[in-house]
Design an enzyme around this catalytic site. Structure first.
Site, PDB file in Angstrom:
ATOM      1  N   PHE A 132       0.900  -0.993  -0.021  1.00  0.00           N
ATOM      2  CA  PHE A 132      -0.072   0.016  -0.096  1.00  0.00           C
ATOM      3  C   PHE A 132       0.906   1.200   0.098  1.00  0.00           C
ATOM      4  O   PHE A 132       0.511   2.167   0.689  1.00  0.00           O
ATOM      5  CB  PHE A 132      -0.963   0.092   1.262  1.00  0.00           C
ATOM      6  CG  PHE A 132      -1.770  -1.103   1.304  1.00  0.00           C
ATOM      7  CD1 PHE A 132      -2.364  -1.552  -0.037  1.00  0.00           C
ATOM      8  CD2 PHE A 132      -2.427  -1.602   2.354  1.00  0.00           C
ATOM      9  CE1 PHE A 132      -3.284  -2.763   0.054  1.00  0.00           C
ATOM     10  CE2 PHE A 132      -3.469  -2.448   2.531  1.00  0.00           C
ATOM     11  CZ  PHE A 132      -3.776  -3.174   1.343  1.00  0.00           C
ATOM     12  N   CYS A 134       3.436   2.081  -2.819  1.00  0.00           N
ATOM     13  CA  CYS A 134       4.149   2.314  -4.027  1.00  0.00           C
ATOM     14  C   CYS A 134       3.497   3.841  -4.388  1.00  0.00           C
ATOM     15  O   CYS A 134       2.322   4.012  -4.544  1.00  0.00           O
ATOM     16  CB  CYS A 134       3.773   1.651  -4.888  1.00  0.00           C
ATOM     17  SG  CYS A 134       4.719   1.923  -6.799  1.00  0.00           S
ATOM     18  N   ASN A 199       7.560   2.627   2.884  1.00  0.00           N
ATOM     19  CA  ASN A 199       7.674   2.690   1.433  1.00  0.00           C
ATOM     20  C   ASN A 199       8.608   3.801   1.182  1.00  0.00           C
ATOM     21  O   ASN A 199       8.868   4.794   1.858  1.00  0.00           O
ATOM     22  CB  ASN A 199       6.526   2.329   0.659  1.00  0.00           C
ATOM     23  CG  ASN A 199       6.691   1.526  -0.444  1.00  0.00           C
ATOM     24  OD1 ASN A 199       7.369   2.068  -1.335  1.00  0.00           O
ATOM     25  ND2 ASN A 199       5.753   0.611  -0.868  1.00  0.00           N
ATOM     26  N   CYS A 344      41.124  24.230  11.374  1.00  0.00           N
ATOM     27  CA  CYS A 344      40.433  24.426  10.111  1.00  0.00           C
ATOM     28  C   CYS A 344      39.354  25.542  10.287  1.00  0.00           C
ATOM     29  O   CYS A 344      38.948  26.322   9.292  1.00  0.00           O
ATOM     30  CB  CYS A 344      39.651  23.132   9.535  1.00  0.00           C
ATOM     31  SG  CYS A 344      38.151  22.705  10.929  1.00  0.00           S
ATOM     32  N   CYS A 376      27.722  30.190  24.468  1.00  0.00           N
ATOM     33  CA  CYS A 376      27.429  28.757  24.041  1.00  0.00           C
ATOM     34  C   CYS A 376      26.036  27.960  24.633  1.00  0.00           C
ATOM     35  O   CYS A 376      25.950  28.197  25.929  1.00  0.00           O
ATOM     36  CB  CYS A 376      28.415  27.846  24.337  1.00  0.00           C
ATOM     37  SG  CYS A 376      28.271  26.275  24.063  1.00  0.00           S
ATOM     38  N   CYS A 379      24.427  23.697  21.641  1.00  0.00           N
ATOM     39  CA  CYS A 379      23.605  23.344  20.403  1.00  0.00           C
ATOM     40  C   CYS A 379      24.202  21.904  19.843  1.00  0.00           C
ATOM     41  O   CYS A 379      23.585  21.415  18.953  1.00  0.00           O
ATOM     42  CB  CYS A 379      23.345  24.404  19.439  1.00  0.00           C
ATOM     43  SG  CYS A 379      24.857  24.778  18.313  1.00  0.00           S
ATOM     44  N   CYS A 382      29.274  22.896  16.692  1.00  0.00           N
ATOM     45  CA  CYS A 382      30.565  22.896  16.312  1.00  0.00           C
ATOM     46  C   CYS A 382      31.150  21.511  16.350  1.00  0.00           C
ATOM     47  O   CYS A 382      31.998  21.137  15.460  1.00  0.00           O
ATOM     48  CB  CYS A 382      31.222  23.829  17.399  1.00  0.00           C
ATOM     49  SG  CYS A 382      30.774  23.238  19.011  1.00  0.00           S
TER      50      CYS A 382
END
Lengths: 449, 440
Positions: A132, A134, A199, A344, A376, A379, A382
């Site tokens: 049921f 697709c 699906n 970086c 800070c 979250c 970083c």
């Protein structure tokens, strides 16, 4: 040695790894090969009405150097004659009596459903999966997701199947719906022995920006397809959780959606799936990936001391709560390990431009940024962008003694009512004036012509 | 016995001298560019003398925009392709890649740079369009990296440029003095013709400027003259026997090798005198020519060599053997050199001193002098341009020489640096010239 054997709603299988109903299960040849490789079960590519396919049929989302991170198809159900498939089901079961062969079905009328259920049962299938889900082509003919999106219709059809079914019935759900639990409950209420999800998700995987035709292309045109592959896993996990937590569902769940290694499988199982189904990863790498999946699961179970799969199925389900039940007093801040930092400065720019301006740059030539703890908010961003393993970690600041949720606050009438209310959030975060943004020193090569 | 067999055909030569940094395929470029972290204020940019926005062009390659990537490169460095091939990237951009700090292979920036540049060269894609003529003319002496970089920048601002080149080809040492496994003549010339076509400077080949009359003509016809004359022939050792046959300068050897390829006359045992990058190149080249033996003889210790570590490793891997702390006293032979008499040295207060009584003789068939290059003093004397003790042209921070009509950059000023340094300085000199011409 832990046992990987499962009994899924009465369908027995040497391990919880099944092939999903899809191109890899198009023939007895493929399924025999898969069982020989180590797969525990296979859901046969959907049997039903005669169809015609188009070419091409697949499209891919590649991410950087990763191919098929997302995958989409506009292929329909099996185009092989039903009698060939039935004969091969018998043949496979004869050679692999202990493996699970599930027939995926999709027809229209009650009479057709009765006939095909009896056909596959007579052929020796261990179970039935009702497609049921697709979301392309078949739904335009009133089948597939057209059924999955209408709980009442779904319920009726499951009812037709249950009238004659003598083997376990799994109802496969479409994710193309606002609340997945509604069709799940409808299936359970209609007597389905289990559900499977998800699906594929209705999708367009991309557009050729030169000729303006989306992928996959069929003679200069395209159509929406069904999306799957690693990219859909988070969506599948959430829908799985919704069903696993709902008391109205309460039947076994077979998890599907982007599973490609043992770790993905364990995650699905922890959120309530007692078997998992795989398609895209096999279409990408072949049946051989089962060796990694079985070995990985065995090793995990051994390390965790799980004797059987049931020992850990659903273990993460109670760990997902409503937002309002989370502890507001829990407090983490980022911490950068200067010894591991490679300079970086991605954490800096992510926090500076994408979050809370809580990371400062070092004085040149040192390139190791530092956390501005008062800004800070914990979250994680970083630590997520950092390319070095365990370089940025989240350190807990609260001592764990206090617990207070939004719900508790609401119940105690303690929620903030104004923005300067001392109980409101964000009060200690200092933000620069907007104009300061234009005074920030940019890297010297930015925007130089 | 060398690692290499003597190449007897062009094919065998090409195998022995196969590119160190072969051009990437689209697939390799896609995979490699995907690894770039897009560092904030990336250290690779700071490490590049021309300041190419490396993370940007790599990101452009990854989003399948090779044209934009090439533009980003050429915006900063007109020798984008050549520098990707010949730069000591291990010491510059790739050496600065943060991956080095986490024991991950640095991004192959040089090869990505050549990959993107090559696409624009092949398509003759014009990224830049010179302004309409502003009525100013500059003469550039020398079509090497400094001269071409200077000319390109001047052209962008609508200044007419005539380049006077003593040789029959442009790009100076890039064509004549770089190891063939770093870049081929065809590659260099393709980029040069691409630049010439795009920027529209005129190059006058086989035009050596070395007479008073020629200088006066330049001064009369042009507003400013830029000297990108580089260095000249290999330095003399001033040792007995230096005039013998089979005693050759490194620059001359490389130039010959680059044109004669497998026909280059070199065999037997070769002694290379020197310890710089050119010495390593020459030693490596002799090995690849399949000579019996290559011995590097350097007057100081291994640690004091000017050559980059990776260049030394490369030469050693090709089969070079080294002797350190030895100084040649005399080249011995009848017509051709057959031996070198050395003396052992030690370093005292930074100075090399011979150790008496340690003389020894080493037999050889060839001696290649890689102990530096001499300068084109006669031209500079004619113009009257001040030089420092080392013989390098003195300029101010704007690359203006003691003669205000003349600017200079490149090896003649630096004493011998990388192609990329000459490009960077040539462009900076052009900016100063433009400013100066605007004010005048």
């Amino acid at each position: 040695m832990p046992s990987l054997q499962v009994n899924f709603a009465g369908i027995k299988s040497p391990n919880p790894f099944w092939l999903a109903s899809a191109p890899p299960t198009n023939s007895g040849y493929q399924i025999m090969k898969a069982f020989d490789a180590g797969w525990g079960g296979a859901v046969w590519k959907t049997l039903g009405v005669p169809i015609v396919n188009v070419s091409s049929r697949y499209g891919s989302v590649n991410y950087r150097d990763t191919r098929m991170m997302g995958f989409n198809n506009i292929e329909l159900i099996s185009d092989r004659p039903l009698k060939d498939n039935l004969r091969e089901i018998t043949e496979v079961k004869k050679r692999f009596p202990d493996h699970a062969v599930i027939a995926s079905l999709m027809v229209q009328s009650r009479k057709e459903w009765h006939q095909i259920v009896q056909d596959v049962t007579n052929a020796g299938a261990d179970g039935i999966e009702l497609n049921f889900g697709c979301p392309h082509g078949m739904c335009e003919r009133g089948m597939g997701s057209a059924v999955g999106q209408e709980p009442e219709v779904l319920k009726t059809i499951v009812g037709w199947v249950m009238e004659v079914a003598t083997i376990p019935v799994i109802t496969k759900l479409t994710p193309n719906i606002t609340d997945i639990t509604q069709p799940a409950i409808a299936a359970a209420e209609a007597g389905s022995d289990a559900i499977s999800l998800i699906n594929t998700i209705q999708s367009i995987v991309g557009v050729d920006i030169d000729d303006f035709v989306p992928y996959p292309k069929v003679g200069g045109l395209s159509t929406n397809g069904g999306y799957c592959g690693p990219a859909v896993k988070p969506i599948a996990l959430n829908m799985l959780k919704n069903c696993a937590q709902h008391p109205g569902v309460n039947i076994p769940i077979s998890g599907i959606g982007g599973i490609e290694n043992w770790r993905d499988a364990v995650e699905f199982m922890l959120l309530g799936a007692s078997t998992v189904q795989v398609c895209t990863a096999v279409m990408h790498y072949g049946f051989g990936i089962i060796r990694e999946m079985v070995a990985g699961l065995e090793n995990y179970m051994e390390e965790k001391g799980f004797a059987s799969v049931e020992d850990f199925v659903g273990k993460a389900v109670p760990k997902v709560v409503h937002w309002e039940d989370l502890n507001l007093r829990y407090k983490v801040v980022a911490s950068i390990d200067a010894n591991k930092c490679i300079g970086c400065q991605l954490c800096y720019t992510a926090c500076e431009d994408g979050a809370h301006q809580a990371i400062g740059l070092a004085v040149a030539p040192d390139r190791k940024p530092h956390i501005i703890e008062e800004n800070c908010v914990g979250c994680n961003l970083c630590s997520l962008v950092c390319p070095v393993e365990n370089c940025i970690t989240m350190q807990r600041l609260d001592d764990g003694s206090a617990t207070e949720s939004w719900k508790q606050r609401t119940d105690a009438n303690m929620i903030p009512t104004t923005f300067d209310d001392s109980r409101a959030g964000g009060l200690h975060h200092t933000l620069p004036d907007p104009g300061e943004a234009l005074k920030v020193i940019k890297p010297k090569h930015y925007g130089i012509r | 016995m060398s690692e290499y067999q003597k190449p007897l055909s062009a094919e065998e030569y090409d195998i022995n001298f196969s590119a160190l940094k072969p051009l990437m395929s689209d697939t390799e470029a896609a995979m490699e560019s995907a690894r770039c972290l897009f560092c904030y204020d990336a250290p690779c940019v700071h490490a590049c003398p021309t300041g190419i926005d490396i993370p940007l062009f790599i990101r452009q390659i990854n989003s399948k925009n090779d044209t934009a990537a090439a533009k980003t490169i050429y915006e900063s460095n007109v020798f984008g392709y050549a520098c990707g091939k010949v730069c000591p990237t291990e010491e510059l951009c790739e050496g600065a890649c943060v991956y080095n700090h986490s024991d991950v292979k640095p991004i192959e920036i040089g090869r990505l740079q050549s990959f993107a540049s090559q696409k624009s060269i092949a398509n003759n894609k014009k990224h830049f369009h010179p302004l309409a003529p502003v009525g100013k003319k500059v003469a550039v002496v020398g079509a090497g990296p400094a001269g071409i970089a200077c000319a390109a920048e001047l052209r962008l601002h609508g200044i007419s440029v005539d380049i006077f080149e003593a040789k029959e080809n442009p790009s100076g040492l890039t064509v004549h003095g770089v190891a063939p496994y770093k870049i081929s003549n065809e590659e260099v010339l393709a980029e040069m013709s691409y630049l010439e076509n795009q920027y529209g400077f005129n190059i006058h080949y086989n035009t050596l400027i070395n007479t008073h009359a020629e200088i006066k003509r330049l001064e009369a016809e042009y507003d400013t003259i830029f000297l990108g004359i580089g260095l000249w022939k290999s330095s003399e050792l001033s040792l007995p026997g230096e005039e013998l046959e089979r005693v050759i300068g490194a620059i001359e050897f490389i130039e010959q090798l680059r044109s004669d390829k497998h026909h280059t006359n070199i065999s037997g045992k070769v002694i290379v005198l020197g310890g710089g990058n050119t010495a390593m190149d020459v030693a490596s080249e002799c090995c690849r020519m399949g000579v019996d033996e290559v011995v590097l003889a350097y007057r100081r210790s291994r640690q004091e060599m000017g050559a980059y570590g990776f260049e030394y490793d490369l030469a050693r891997a090709a089969g070079m053997r080294s002797i350190f702390n030895v100084m040649p006293l005399e080249l011995i032979g009848d017509h051709a050199v057959s031996a070198v008499r050395f003396i052992t040295t030690k370093t005292e207060n930074g100075k090399v001193v011979p150790v008496p009584g340690t003389e020894f003789t080493d037999f050889c068939d060839w001696v290649i002098k890689a102990t530096g290059q001499s300068r084109q003093d006669s031209l500079l004397d004619l113009i009257g341009i001040a030089r420092n003790k080392a013989g390098n042209i003195i300029t101010d921070e704007n690359f203006q020489t003691s003669n205000a009509r003349y600017y200079a950059a490149g090896d003649a000023v630096s004493g011998g640096q990388e192609v990329v340094n000459a490009v960077a300085d040539g462009k900076k000199a052009a900016k100063a010239i433009i400013l100066n011409l605007r004010q005048s």
